[in-house]
Design an enzyme around this catalytic site. Structure first.
Site, short mmCIF file in Angstrom:
data_model
loop_
_atom_site.label_atom_id
_atom_site.label_comp_id
_atom_site.label_asym_id
_atom_site.label_seq_id
_atom_site.Cartn_x
_atom_site.Cartn_y
_atom_site.Cartn_z
N HIS A 17 0.84 -1.21 0.00
CA HIS A 17 0.00 0.00 0.00
C HIS A 17 0.88 1.26 0.00
CE1 HIS A 17 -2.94 -2.67 2.45
NE2 HIS A 17 -3.49 -2.52 1.26
N LYS A 41 -17.48 -7.10 7.33
CA LYS A 41 -16.10 -7.56 7.34
C LYS A 41 -15.48 -7.13 8.66
CE LYS A 41 -12.35 -7.21 4.00
NZ LYS A 41 -11.93 -6.50 2.80
N ARG A 90 -2.12 -6.38 -8.23
CA ARG A 90 -1.03 -7.33 -8.01
C ARG A 90 -1.06 -8.48 -9.00
NH1 ARG A 90 -2.92 -8.08 -1.95
NH2 ARG A 90 -4.78 -7.55 -3.12
N SER A 128 -2.67 -7.81 3.29
CA SER A 128 -2.94 -7.60 4.72
C SER A 128 -3.33 -8.92 5.37
CB SER A 128 -4.08 -6.59 4.90
OG SER A 128 -3.70 -5.34 4.38
P1 ADP Z 1 -9.64 -4.11 -0.02
O1 ADP Z 1 -10.22 -4.82 1.15
O2 ADP Z 1 -10.54 -3.09 -0.64
O3 ADP Z 1 -8.99 -5.02 -1.06
P2 ADP Z 1 -6.98 -3.55 0.87
O4 ADP Z 1 -6.64 -2.75 2.08
O5 ADP Z 1 -6.66 -5.00 0.91
O6 ADP Z 1 -8.48 -3.26 0.60
O7 ADP Z 1 -6.26 -2.93 -0.40
C1 ADP Z 1 -6.44 -1.60 -0.81
C2 ADP Z 1 -5.82 -1.40 -2.18
O8 ADP Z 1 -4.43 -1.67 -2.13
C3 ADP Z 1 -6.37 -2.33 -3.27
O9 ADP Z 1 -6.40 -1.64 -4.49
C4 ADP Z 1 -5.35 -3.43 -3.32
O10 ADP Z 1 -5.32 -4.06 -4.59
C5 ADP Z 1 -4.08 -2.65 -3.09
N1 ADP Z 1 -3.03 -3.50 -2.55
C6 ADP Z 1 -3.13 -4.37 -1.52
N2 ADP Z 1 -1.96 -5.00 -1.30
C7 ADP Z 1 -1.10 -4.52 -2.23
C8 ADP Z 1 0.28 -4.81 -2.56
N3 ADP Z 1 0.96 -5.74 -1.91
N4 ADP Z 1 0.86 -4.12 -3.58
C9 ADP Z 1 0.14 -3.21 -4.26
N5 ADP Z 1 -1.16 -2.90 -4.01
C10 ADP Z 1 -1.77 -3.55 -3.02
#
Ligand code: ADP
Length: 151
Positions: A17, A41, A90, A128
């Site tokens: 992120h 969630k 990703r 995450s």
């Molecule tokens: P959600 O529950 O909406 O997927 P996340 O917090 O998991 O929310 O992710 C928020 C954003 O960050 C999404 O666009 C996700 O694809 C991106 N993201 C999550 N992990 C990574 C990563 N390792 N590298 C790049 N982008 C990421």
């Protein structure tokens, strides 16, 4: 003024992120990290903690702010006058998910544009949920989160 919303759960924020956000800084005047409060969630880390971590990570980035939101991302965008939704990609699974949501959002709200940045290859496998798995089993996930995040 170009305003983008970067929505997510950030449970917790990872270096994936962090990388997407830092790379987006030159593209937008204002970047709002929108931390979703999703009733169904159930989050692992409390909302206040997730927000405090993000604030700390980006304290030296004046164009990045953090807000909580509930409801549709698109409605939050309207509330804060954002013209862009930023997401990270990703894998092809991310792409297929984002394509569906993004195309429906676009049909319903043509004035808001979806912007995607590809993750760095070294962040492809990072999520995450993997960090939550490591932490809940007593492991050390510190290399996968920004330095300011003390899990
Ligand atoms: P959600 O529950 O909406 O997927 P996340 O917090 O998991 O929310 O992710 C928020 C954003 O960050 C999404 O666009 C996700 O694809 C991106 N993201 C999550 N992990 C990574 C990563 N390792 N590298 C790049 N982008 C990421």
């Amino acid at each position: 003024m170009k305003i983008a919303v970067f929505p997510g759960s950030f449970d917790p924020i990872t270096i994936g992120h962090e990388s997407i956000l830092k790379r987006a800084v030159p593209l937008f005047d204002k970047l709002i990290v929108a931390v979703g409060k999703n009733a169904e969630k159930h989050s692992y880390f409390p909302l206040e903690k997730r927000i405090a971590w993000i604030k700390e990570v980006f304290k030296d980035y004046p164009s990045i702010t953090v807000e909580e939101y509930s409801g549709l991302t698109i409605d939050f965008c309207k509330k804060v006058a954002a013209q862009y939704i930023l997401r990270g990609l990703r894998t092809s699974a991310d792409f297929e998910f984002e394509r569906r949501v993004g195309q429906i959002n676009k049909q319903m709200h043509p004035e808001i544009e979806n912007v995607f940045l590809l993750s760095l290859p070294e962040h492809n496998s990072l999520s995450s949920s993997i960090i939550r798995d490591i932490v809940s089993n007593g492991g050390d996930a510190s290399q996968f989160v920004p330095k300011a995040v003390k899990l």
